[in-house]
Every structure is written in structure tokens, then in C-alpha cells.
Write a protein that holds these residues in place. Structure first.
Motif, PDB file in Angstrom:
ATOM      1  N   GLN A   1       0.808  -1.207   0.000  1.00 21.77           N
ATOM      2  CA  GLN A   1       0.000   0.000   0.000  1.00 21.77           C
ATOM      3  C   GLN A   1       0.851   1.271   0.000  1.00 21.77           C
ATOM      4  O   GLN A   1       1.763   1.433   0.804  1.00 21.77           O
ATOM      5  N   GLY A   2       0.547   2.165  -0.942  1.00 24.39           N
ATOM      6  CA  GLY A   2       1.230   3.445  -1.006  1.00 24.39           C
ATOM      7  C   GLY A   2       2.560   3.425  -1.713  1.00 24.39           C
ATOM      8  O   GLY A   2       3.203   4.480  -1.869  1.00 24.39           O
ATOM      9  N   LEU A   3       3.018   2.254  -2.161  1.00 26.85           N
ATOM     10  CA  LEU A   3       4.314   2.128  -2.822  1.00 26.85           C
ATOM     11  C   LEU A   3       4.129   2.004  -4.335  1.00 26.85           C
ATOM     12  O   LEU A   3       3.040   1.699  -4.816  1.00 26.85           O
ATOM     13  N   ALA A   4       5.209   2.227  -5.064  1.00 22.63           N
ATOM     14  CA  ALA A   4       5.172   1.992  -6.509  1.00 22.63           C
ATOM     15  C   ALA A   4       4.838   0.534  -6.779  1.00 22.63           C
ATOM     16  O   ALA A   4       5.254  -0.362  -6.035  1.00 22.63           O
ATOM     17  N   VAL A   5       4.077   0.286  -7.832  1.00 25.30           N
ATOM     18  CA  VAL A   5       3.715  -1.080  -8.203  1.00 25.30           C
ATOM     19  C   VAL A   5       4.962  -1.816  -8.667  1.00 25.30           C
ATOM     20  O   VAL A   5       5.733  -1.298  -9.484  1.00 25.30           O
ATOM     21  N   LYS A   6       5.171  -3.011  -8.165  1.00 29.16           N
ATOM     22  CA  LYS A   6       6.363  -3.786  -8.477  1.00 29.16           C
ATOM     23  C   LYS A   6       6.072  -4.818  -9.572  1.00 29.16           C
ATOM     24  O   LYS A   6       4.924  -5.199  -9.808  1.00 29.16           O
ATOM     25  N   VAL A   7       7.163  -5.273 -10.226  1.00 27.69           N
ATOM     26  CA  VAL A   7       7.067  -6.181 -11.374  1.00 27.69           C
ATOM     27  C   VAL A   7       7.942  -7.402 -11.141  1.00 27.69           C
ATOM     28  O   VAL A   7       9.123  -7.278 -10.776  1.00 27.69           O
ATOM     29  N   ASN A   8       7.376  -8.579 -11.357  1.00 23.53           N
ATOM     30  CA  ASN A   8       8.112  -9.846 -11.235  1.00 23.53           C
ATOM     31  C   ASN A   8       8.281 -10.502 -12.594  1.00 23.53           C
ATOM     32  O   ASN A   8       7.396 -10.444 -13.462  1.00 23.53           O
ATOM     33  N   ALA A   9       9.422 -11.169 -12.771  1.00 24.72           N
ATOM     34  CA  ALA A   9       9.689 -11.964 -13.972  1.00 24.72           C
ATOM     35  C   ALA A   9       9.900 -13.417 -13.576  1.00 24.72           C
ATOM     36  O   ALA A   9      10.687 -13.700 -12.664  1.00 24.72           O
ATOM     37  N   ASN A  10       9.213 -14.324 -14.237  1.00 21.46           N
ATOM     38  CA  ASN A  10       9.395 -15.756 -13.993  1.00 21.46           C
ATOM     39  C   ASN A  10      10.500 -16.313 -14.885  1.00 21.46           C
ATOM     40  O   ASN A  10      10.510 -16.073 -16.104  1.00 21.46           O
ATOM     41  N   ILE A  11      11.418 -17.057 -14.286  1.00 21.48           N
ATOM     42  CA  ILE A  11      12.439 -17.768 -15.038  1.00 21.48           C
ATOM     43  C   ILE A  11      12.515 -19.181 -14.474  1.00 21.48           C
ATOM     44  O   ILE A  11      11.775 -19.523 -13.558  1.00 21.48           O
ATOM     45  N   GLY A  12      13.397 -19.996 -15.002  1.00 20.26           N
ATOM     46  CA  GLY A  12      13.560 -21.344 -14.463  1.00 20.26           C
ATOM     47  C   GLY A  12      13.569 -22.410 -15.535  1.00 20.26           C
ATOM     48  O   GLY A  12      12.992 -22.247 -16.612  1.00 20.26           O
ATOM     49  N   THR A  13      14.217 -23.507 -15.220  1.00 21.15           N
ATOM     50  CA  THR A  13      14.361 -24.611 -16.165  1.00 21.15           C
ATOM     51  C   THR A  13      13.058 -25.393 -16.294  1.00 21.15           C
ATOM     52  O   THR A  13      12.153 -25.275 -15.469  1.00 21.15           O
ATOM     53  N   SER A  14      12.982 -26.199 -17.350  1.00 21.15           N
ATOM     54  CA  SER A  14      11.864 -27.129 -17.530  1.00 21.15           C
ATOM     55  C   SER A  14      12.444 -28.492 -17.888  1.00 21.15           C
ATOM     56  O   SER A  14      13.654 -28.632 -18.145  1.00 21.15           O
ATOM     57  N   SER A  15      11.574 -29.496 -17.933  1.00 21.47           N
ATOM     58  CA  SER A  15      12.055 -30.829 -18.304  1.00 21.47           C
ATOM     59  C   SER A  15      12.579 -30.842 -19.733  1.00 21.47           C
ATOM     60  O   SER A  15      13.483 -31.615 -20.064  1.00 21.47           O
TER      61      SER A  15
ATOM     62  N   ASP B   1      18.978 -27.036 -18.657  1.00 20.11           N
ATOM     63  CA  ASP B   1      20.248 -26.360 -18.406  1.00 20.11           C
ATOM     64  C   ASP B   1      20.019 -25.053 -17.646  1.00 20.11           C
ATOM     65  O   ASP B   1      19.289 -24.178 -18.121  1.00 20.11           O
ATOM     66  N   PRO B   2      20.639 -24.866 -16.485  1.00 17.17           N
ATOM     67  CA  PRO B   2      20.412 -23.641 -15.712  1.00 17.17           C
ATOM     68  C   PRO B   2      21.117 -22.405 -16.263  1.00 17.17           C
ATOM     69  O   PRO B   2      20.742 -21.280 -15.917  1.00 17.17           O
ATOM     70  N   GLU B   3      22.119 -22.554 -17.108  1.00 16.20           N
ATOM     71  CA  GLU B   3      22.882 -21.396 -17.589  1.00 16.20           C
ATOM     72  C   GLU B   3      22.016 -20.376 -18.332  1.00 16.20           C
ATOM     73  O   GLU B   3      22.141 -19.168 -18.106  1.00 16.20           O
ATOM     74  N   PRO B   4      21.135 -20.818 -19.254  1.00 15.72           N
ATOM     75  CA  PRO B   4      20.277 -19.819 -19.909  1.00 15.72           C
ATOM     76  C   PRO B   4      19.380 -19.060 -18.925  1.00 15.72           C
ATOM     77  O   PRO B   4      19.029 -17.907 -19.177  1.00 15.72           O
TER      78      PRO B   4
ATOM     79  N   LEU C   1      11.112 -20.913 -11.200  1.00 18.66           N
ATOM     80  CA  LEU C   1      10.068 -21.931 -11.337  1.00 18.66           C
ATOM     81  C   LEU C   1      10.626 -23.228 -11.912  1.00 18.66           C
ATOM     82  O   LEU C   1       9.924 -23.967 -12.605  1.00 18.66           O
ATOM     83  N   SER C   2      11.877 -23.518 -11.623  1.00 20.59           N
ATOM     84  CA  SER C   2      12.561 -24.650 -12.239  1.00 20.59           C
ATOM     85  C   SER C   2      11.875 -25.982 -11.950  1.00 20.59           C
ATOM     86  O   SER C   2      11.493 -26.276 -10.814  1.00 20.59           O
ATOM     87  N   THR C   3      11.750 -26.781 -13.023  1.00 19.81           N
ATOM     88  CA  THR C   3      11.256 -28.156 -12.902  1.00 19.81           C
ATOM     89  C   THR C   3      12.163 -29.135 -13.640  1.00 19.81           C
ATOM     90  O   THR C   3      11.814 -30.305 -13.790  1.00 19.81           O
ATOM     91  N   GLY C   4      13.306 -28.645 -14.126  1.00 21.41           N
ATOM     92  CA  GLY C   4      14.244 -29.525 -14.817  1.00 21.41           C
ATOM     93  C   GLY C   4      15.186 -30.196 -13.837  1.00 21.41           C
ATOM     94  O   GLY C   4      14.932 -30.255 -12.628  1.00 21.41           O
TER      95      GLY C   4
ATOM     96  N   ILE D   1      17.653 -28.762  -9.776  1.00 19.95           N
ATOM     97  CA  ILE D   1      16.845 -27.665  -9.264  1.00 19.95           C
ATOM     98  C   ILE D   1      17.557 -26.948  -8.130  1.00 19.95           C
ATOM     99  O   ILE D   1      17.565 -25.711  -8.064  1.00 19.95           O
ATOM    100  N   ASP D   2      18.190 -27.700  -7.240  1.00 18.95           N
ATOM    101  CA  ASP D   2      18.915 -27.066  -6.135  1.00 18.95           C
ATOM    102  C   ASP D   2      20.026 -26.164  -6.652  1.00 18.95           C
ATOM    103  O   ASP D   2      20.177 -25.018  -6.203  1.00 18.95           O
ATOM    104  N   ALA D   3      20.804 -26.666  -7.589  1.00 13.04           N
ATOM    105  CA  ALA D   3      21.925 -25.891  -8.131  1.00 13.04           C
ATOM    106  C   ALA D   3      21.423 -24.647  -8.857  1.00 13.04           C
ATOM    107  O   ALA D   3      21.994 -23.557  -8.733  1.00 13.04           O
ATOM    108  N   SER D   4      20.352 -24.801  -9.603  1.00  8.77           N
ATOM    109  CA  SER D   4      19.781 -23.668 -10.339  1.00  8.77           C
ATOM    110  C   SER D   4      19.327 -22.577  -9.379  1.00  8.77           C
ATOM    111  O   SER D   4      19.641 -21.394  -9.559  1.00  8.77           O
ATOM    112  N   ARG D   5      18.583 -22.966  -8.344  1.00  5.81           N
ATOM    113  CA  ARG D   5      18.072 -21.989  -7.383  1.00  5.81           C
ATOM    114  C   ARG D   5      19.217 -21.277  -6.658  1.00  5.81           C
ATOM    115  O   ARG D   5      19.203 -20.053  -6.514  1.00  5.81           O
TER     116      ARG D   5
END
Length: 433
Positions: free
Chosen positions: A58-72, A76-79, A98-101, A104-108
């Protein structure tokens, strides 16, 4: 160690609160009071060492999130680290892994170590992947499988975690009895729903919610109450299942605050334009003013390839009506895993939506930014226009491509530039006065 909320309630202004106050150009006491009341969340895990804290609410600038993460399909976590850099460069306030490949631990851990913005995770994704590897099906997942992942992700430094606690037997009954066109589109929601239906048991994330709060309090993780039954198409918006889950999230919000755990509440989804304001106001009322984090919302289902636009249209109205945090949607939504260009386009489109809402809400710094741009355009000051552009890289590229370096006006009007012509005549007129 005390959480930000616990310290705020003791009257203590933390270093993180001071940083947020400076970013927002507000008095530190405003931030402290908001954190104490739960209307502002400062998401900063004690183990995320290089974080520059940001505030949501409340009262703050609206924030923006970007989803990234591996898939099956792309493990590869590098990209994903390259996408992290692209998202931050484009102005994202947070990323979610949101990694599911594989790995996952290393990526996070790599993403958290590299990120200067807050990082969110969805523990049930990893718990599901590991359960399937060990036992062959998500329905074989145990409470221990889930909670082990929640604790690990908290210990690794996740600043906020999406936990699908709001789906219980009553919500599931509403889903089954009313029926939907697309049923459940949330991945986390689908895992929990499938598990509950198969095992005929209560959702362990709901049943053992207090244990989740213990973990969040230990590491000062903000709990982001996931909307597992968010509508996946316009036809399913604002139905009984969605609202029943929202009622549960309001109760869970209060229980978290009682433990000194910060909360964000997640929302839809696909929503017709004329229902967006009501959805936002309902959430704010039922969840006691907790920061609201929405995906989009997308205002039509028929624009694959352009869903960053359908999302931005809904995002502005959502933020004007009470949403505090917009999760981006990229052009690849509904089509495939986003690449770096998709990430950048998604962040920029969502930042436009957020900024438009900030202006409508009267935030002085947002209004001042647009006024500075107007003055630069009046003066035909191209370097200043590029500097002030929300996306200077793209603005400069268009300027270079469409004009000669020595051109004072742009090639749209050329010799007949309205600003230049009127400016000359007004100047002459004023000299006569």
C-alpha cells in the motif's frame, strides 16, 4: 532472529526498511508502520546476502516480477542465469525461479547468489519432480517430501515462497460441484488437487500450515499465498471455487501475521476487463489489506504471441484498483518456455502497466518522470528523451534506425514538426509582447 514484521511491531526501523523508504521517497516511519500492519511486505530472507530490498504494498510503486527457471525440456540452468540478468537489466523488481528440470537445487542457489532483486520459489514444483523420480507419481508425495523442500529453499535464501495453502476439501468440493471449462491451470494447484483427489485427504499445506509458518519465521521468508484455483480462461473467472479459496487465504493471512510472518496474496489469472476492479477490491477486503500479487490479469484468451499486451491491459486496471505486484506475462505465454527476448518484452510491457497505474494513483515520482519527458520532447532534446525512456535501448535503436544523426526533428514529421513550428511562432509572438 526476529522477522521484519516482528521488528516493525517493536518500533524498530531496520536497514531494509530504510532502503525501501529511500527508493519510494517516503519517510522510514511510513514503511515501518506498513510492515507492522501487514499492508507492506519487505521480502528479504536473512540468507540472501546481496539483495537490495524492495517493498511491496500500500502506497508504494507497483512492483514487477519476472518468472524464469528450467523445464524438463530445457534443463540447463545457464540460460536461466542469462534471463535473470536480462530481467534485472529491464527493470524487474523480482524474479521467481520456477525450475522443474534437473539440478533444481543448483539452479536456485545460482540464481539467488547472482540476484540483487528478491527471489521467489514454488516448493511444490521441486517436491513433485523429486517424488516422481523416487516413486513414479506425484500422488505418492508425502508431507515430509513437501516440508523438506520448503525448509531447504528457505535456508538457501528464497525471499518469498508461493505455497498453495488455500485449497482444502471445501474448495475442492466447490470446484467439482460447479464445474469449469479449464478446471485447474496452476501447476502447483494441479499437483495438490490431483494428490487430494487420489488420496482422499486434506491438503497437507493447509493442514500443517503452522509448521510452514515456523520455517518462514526462522528465515524471514515472506509467504506468498498461492491461488491454486486461479481462472485459466475468462469463462472460469470469479466462480465459487476461486472465491472460496480466497476466503481461506484471508484466514491464513491473519494466522501468518499472528506469528510475525509477512504475507502476500496471489490472484488471477484470466479475468474479463469488467470484473478486474471487483476482484481486486474483494481481495483487499477479504485479506485485510495484504499486498496483492496478480498474474496479468489477461483480459482475453485469443491472443497467443501477444499475451504480454493482454496482460498489460489488465495489469494497469488491476493495479489502479488495488493490486501491488504484477507478475509479467511474456509473448511466449501459452506457447513455450520464454527466451531472453521474451523475458525483456514481458518485463517492459508489465513495467508500462505498473507505471501507468502509479500515475493514476498520484505517485509524485511517477508523475514527475512523465513531465520530464514532456519537457525533453518540447525541447527536441533527443539524448534526454532516450535517457528518460523506460526502455532506452529500444528507444535509441529506433531513433538511430529511422533518422539521420543530424536531424533535429524525427522522420515522422520531418520539416513539418508540430513542436518545432509552434515553438518558433510562440517565441516570436512572446518577443512582440
Amino acid at each position: 532472529m526476529a522477522t521484519q514484521m516482528q521488528l516493525a511491531r517493536q518500533g524498530i526501523i531496520t536497514e531494509a526498511m530504510l532502503q525501501v523508504a529511500a527508493q519510494e521517497q517516503l519517510a522510514p516511519e511510513v514503511i515501518r508502520a506498513g510492515v507492522a500492519a501487514g499492508t507492506i511486505a519487505v521480502c528479504c530472507n536473512i540468507n540472501h546476502k546481496n539483495l537490495v530490498p524492495r517493498g511491496v504494498g500500500q502506497g508504494l510503486a507497483v512492483k514487477v516480477n519476472a518468472n524464469i527457471g528450467t523445464s524438463s525440456a530445457y534443463p540447463d540452468p545457464e540460460p536461466e542465469l542469462a534471463k535473470l540478468r536480462a530481467a534485472i537489466d529491464a527493470g524487474a523488481d523480482s524474479v521467481m525461479d520456477l525450475s522443474t528440470g534437473d539440478n533444481i537445487d543448483a539452479s536456485r542457489k545460482a540464481i539467488i547468489a547472482a540476484s540483487t532483486v528478491m527471489v521467489g520459489t514454488v516448493p511444490i514444483y521441486q517436491a513433485t519432480v523429486e517424488t516422481i523420480k523416487k516413486r513414479g507419481a506425484v500422488v505418492e508425495m508425502t508431507k515430509e517430501d513437501l516440508f523438506e523442500v520448503i525448509r531447504q529453499q528457505a535456508a538457501d535464501g528464497a525471499d518469498f515462497m508461493t505455497i498453495h495453502c488455500g485449497i482444502n476439501r471445501q474448495v475442492l468440493h466447490a470446484l467439482v460441484s460447479e464445474g469449469r471449462v479449464m478446471d485447474v491451470v496452476s501447476r502447483g494447484g494441479s499437483f495438490i488437487t490431483g494428490w487430494m483427489l487420489h488420496n482422499d485427504r486434506e491438503n497437507p499445506l493447509y493442514e500443517y500450515y503452522d509448521e510452514i509458518l515456523d520455517i518462514c519465521a526462522e528465515y524471514d521468508v515472506t509467504i506468498s499465498l498461492g491461488d491454486g484455483l486461479r481462472p485459466g480462461c475468462l469463462a472460469d473467472a470469479t466462480d465459487r471455487a476461486q472465491i472460496q479459496e480466497l476466503l481461506n487465504l484471508g484466514e491464513l493471512t491473519q494466522r501468518a501475521w499472528q506469528r510475525g510472518v509477512q504475507v502476500m496474496v496471489e490472484g488471477p489469472g484470466h479475468v474479463p476487463y469488467n470484473q478486474i476492479a471487483a476482484n481486486m477490491q474483494l481481495q483487499k477486503r477479504l485479506c485485510h489489506g495484504a499486498p496483492f500479487y496478480v498474474l496479468g490479469p489477461l483480459v482475453t484468451d485469443i491472443a497467443p504471441g501477444y499475451d504480454h499486451i493482454t496482460s498489460a491491459i489488465g495489469g494497469t486496471l488491476a493495479a489502479v484498483s488495488g493490486a501491488d505486484f504484477l507478475c509479467y506475462v511474456t509473448p511466449a505465454e501459452h506457447l513455450g518456455l520464454p527466451d531472453i527476448d521474451d523475458v525483456r518484452e514481458g518485463v517492459i510491457a508489465t513495467r508500462i502497466a505498473a507505471h501507468a497505474a502509479d500515475i493514476a494513483k498520484g505517485l509524485p515520482q511517477a508523475i514527475a518522470w512523465d513531465r520530464e519527458m514532456a519537457v525533453a520532447r518540447k525541447n527536441l532534446d533527443w539524448p534526454e528523451q532516450i535517457r528518460l525512456a523506460l526502455d532506452p535501448v529500444k528507444a535509441q535503436a529506433y531513433r538511430d534506425k529511422k533518422n539521420k544523426a543530424e536531424d533535429e526533428a524525427c522522420s515522422m514529421c520531418g520539416d513539418y514538426c508540430a513542436v518545432k513550428i509552434v515553438g518558433q511562432y510562440l517565441e516570436a509572438h512572446r518577443k512582440k509582447q
